[in-house]
Design a protein around this motif. Sequence first.
Motif, short mmCIF file in Angstrom:
data_model
loop_
_atom_site.label_atom_id
_atom_site.label_comp_id
_atom_site.label_asym_id
_atom_site.label_seq_id
_atom_site.Cartn_x
_atom_site.Cartn_y
_atom_site.Cartn_z
N LEU A 1 51.94 43.13 45.51
CA LEU A 1 51.11 41.72 45.95
C LEU A 1 51.73 40.90 45.33
O LEU A 1 52.32 39.45 45.44
N ALA A 2 52.28 41.02 43.87
CA ALA A 2 52.63 39.85 42.93
C ALA A 2 51.80 39.12 42.51
O ALA A 2 51.98 37.64 42.80
N GLY A 3 50.84 38.37 43.20
CA GLY A 3 49.10 37.70 42.86
C GLY A 3 49.17 37.23 44.06
O GLY A 3 47.69 36.35 44.50
N ARG B 1 47.08 37.05 47.10
CA ARG B 1 46.21 37.10 47.62
C ARG B 1 46.07 37.53 49.06
O ARG B 1 46.46 37.14 49.94
N THR B 2 45.01 39.75 49.19
CA THR B 2 45.21 39.45 51.04
C THR B 2 44.06 38.52 51.20
O THR B 2 43.01 37.65 50.79
N VAL B 3 43.95 38.24 53.11
CA VAL B 3 42.12 36.77 53.45
C VAL B 3 40.78 37.05 52.84
O VAL B 3 41.02 36.18 52.82
N GLU B 4 40.32 38.62 52.47
CA GLU B 4 39.19 38.52 51.72
C GLU B 4 39.02 38.03 50.50
O GLU B 4 38.74 37.52 50.11
N PHE B 5 40.19 38.81 50.30
CA PHE B 5 40.31 38.31 48.31
C PHE B 5 40.08 36.25 48.40
O PHE B 5 39.28 35.95 47.32
N GLY C 1 37.65 34.65 46.11
CA GLY C 1 37.68 33.54 44.51
C GLY C 1 38.36 34.36 44.02
O GLY C 1 38.41 33.98 43.21
N TYR C 2 39.29 35.68 44.72
CA TYR C 2 39.16 36.46 43.09
C TYR C 2 39.98 37.02 43.23
O TYR C 2 40.63 37.46 44.36
N ASP C 3 40.37 38.35 42.87
CA ASP C 3 42.10 39.23 42.63
C ASP C 3 41.36 40.53 42.46
O ASP C 3 39.92 41.25 41.75
N PRO C 4 41.41 41.49 43.34
CA PRO C 4 41.24 42.90 42.82
C PRO C 4 42.32 43.52 41.71
O PRO C 4 43.09 42.76 40.54
N GLY C 5 41.16 44.28 41.04
CA GLY C 5 41.39 45.04 39.63
C GLY C 5 42.04 46.25 39.01
O GLY C 5 42.49 46.78 40.73
N LEU C 6 42.99 46.59 38.72
CA LEU C 6 43.44 47.93 38.85
C LEU C 6 42.87 48.64 38.46
O LEU C 6 41.83 49.00 37.54
N TRP C 7 43.17 50.37 38.95
CA TRP C 7 41.77 51.46 38.70
C TRP C 7 42.46 52.71 37.40
O TRP C 7 43.69 52.71 37.07
#
Length: 742
Positions: free
Chosen positions: A128-130, A132-136, A140-146
């Motif tokens: 996604l290269a930063g 954000r999808t519509v939910e994020f 107002g934040y970004d997904p974290g890595l697992w």
Amino acid sequence: MLHRICALLIAACLVVSAERVGGVKEPVEILRDKWGVPHIYAKNTEDLFFAQGWITAKDRLFQLDLWRRQGVGKLAEVLGPQMISRDRFARLIRYRGDWDAEWKSYSPDAKVIATSFTRGINAYIKSLAGKRTVEFEAAGYDPGLWEPEDVTARMAGLVMTRNLTTEITRAVEIARFGAAVIEKMNPPDPFIKLEAPRGLDLAGINPEVLREYQAVTAGLRSGDSDCDPLDCVGSNNWVVDGTKSTTGKPLLANDPHRPINLPSLRKTVHLIAPGWNVIGAGEPALPGVALGHNENVGFGFTIAQIDQQDLFVEKINPANPNQYMIKGAWKNFETEKQTIKVKGAADVTVELKHSIHGPVIFEDRQRNQAYALKWVGADPGGAGYLAALSLARTKNWKEFLAGVDHYKVPSENLVYADTQGNIGWIAAGYAPIRKNGTGLLPVPGDTGEYEWQGYLSTADHPQVYNPAKHFVATANNKILPPGYTKQFSYEWSLPFRVDRIDQVLSKPGQKFSVVDFEQLQQDVVSLPARRFQRVVAKWKAKSDPRHAVLLNEFLKWDARMTADSRPALIYELWLAYVTAMQYPAETYGHVPNAEIVLAGLEKSSDLRVVGDSLTLTLRDLEKRLPHPETWKWGNLHQVALKHPLGQKFSLDPIARPGDGNTVNATSGPGFRQTNGASYRQVLDLADWDRSMMTNVPGESGDPSSKHYSDLLKDWAAGKYHPMPYSRKAVEAAMEERIVLEP
């Protein structure tokens, strides 16, 4: 010619894409069918689960991120200070043992699978290269890595074991109302007298111990936390052998019940690679599938209610609160400090404390007591459902039982069928051996008398294989066979659902089809309503003329809890008022279940309460629904599919049939449905391609996807869609082809 034209039309509608991703060794093909289910074809196990992680992230990224944060204790960093307590608790109960033993407890290759799965999730996030999808964007934040270890988080399994809450509630009620009252209102089954463990004053049990636990284990969306654990756990499964099917081979049905969430609690997937060909559903944040079938075996589950938790009351040293007593000597708590990042505020340092029994979930400094949770989830292999990695590859009953050895949390009634015609059932999950105590009440931690003595062997668990009656059915009911002497559990859901299933499956000479099983999963005949009708028939209306009209309609009712039924609405409110009048909480404490209420009415010679409660029912109805023409069960009994981000992504409420005691179980507090079967499957072992399924509201969590809610109307109407398994059937249903290339 016609066949060629059809093929060209299908090809014209097909979406084809190629994705270059770092992480796959060889090309992986993902064929998505028209119901949104991905069928993943890979050449090795690592690529298979990388692709499962990748496609799950594509479909459910916001849900995945939220679940990961709940599980590992990283909510506060995106949601703020109100999540600090949740984060602390998630970290408190995390796995703290030998990681090599942990991974091997699920399957020999569990670590490889989890690593590949989480690499796939991360690859999609990085792609996604930063952006954000519509939910994020809305959040107002970004997904974290697992990390691979994230899939072993214990929070999901913790809420499925549940005995802790009933231990505390029972102790508080005994202290207030006396053991005799609670034995009557909430009797253990098998019955055993409720006696305080030696050395423990039940009056000293602080009911506040549950406050934080219940707050942190409640769903992020509102409405789930006020639902009684035994009422809101509900699942059905059954299996018949070939003598009772129209195909001559077994049929297996399963509808596990959990909160009705948006997106769905479960994600369907088909995994194909050397050693793998399994289709079914599981929790999106876990690799593999938890229920479904492979080439040889079909399986499904319902919660088995094994008592897998005990609460130990530790004596704190008044002179040093960091010590507790064990067998006459003071011992230091194991303590650990962790830093929690908090959105909009400074980092917070929290203390995590453990005794030899487990995490300390509450401290009562006034009484110098600490409450430590001992539960199966603290052991290696204690993450919920991951042991299905072993079950999913079994080929026969012997291998299936070997897979059950890996199954620890949650406890499940696993039903089984194979293509050779065999059927079976076993109550799986680790069952503690208690030398002393029953598991029904908290126990003192200082004496050493109440330590567990290991677990029952798989051979000691209730089970059957090819039963003489040619079918097996479970519905969270008491499953102990006659003469069973091992300590397993004393708490079960009411038997009404399983009794109704047995009633249908026991019909002499009946042979069942997939359609028959679909209809049984949708069955809303209420056995307790039929019993209440017989009680009401003995009562004579004497005063209010409206009683006679309603009474006539109620007694003619077929006891089917359809959404458009007025008698169903009357029944639900009426029985609730009867219960409240017969068993006031200030006198009895625990609100008795429908079985106790009905049994009391059936034995009573004074049925004035029936008339008095009907008067109250009518008053309540007139307030709730002022116009009698709107008196329909579905106008009160509805399910609201609420997104964690609020109304913008939520769906409109839907009128629902059934209740917590019908096979189509639609339980929840305040006459709402909050729990039920979001996923259903009916497996045809004569031809896997004839199997059927449904998942609500859709397979995608992306609000812009057509698969976000495309299955909702069919689910509400009791309609299913095919579960294509062969390559031919998958291609015939395909609407999208994605190739992941190195």
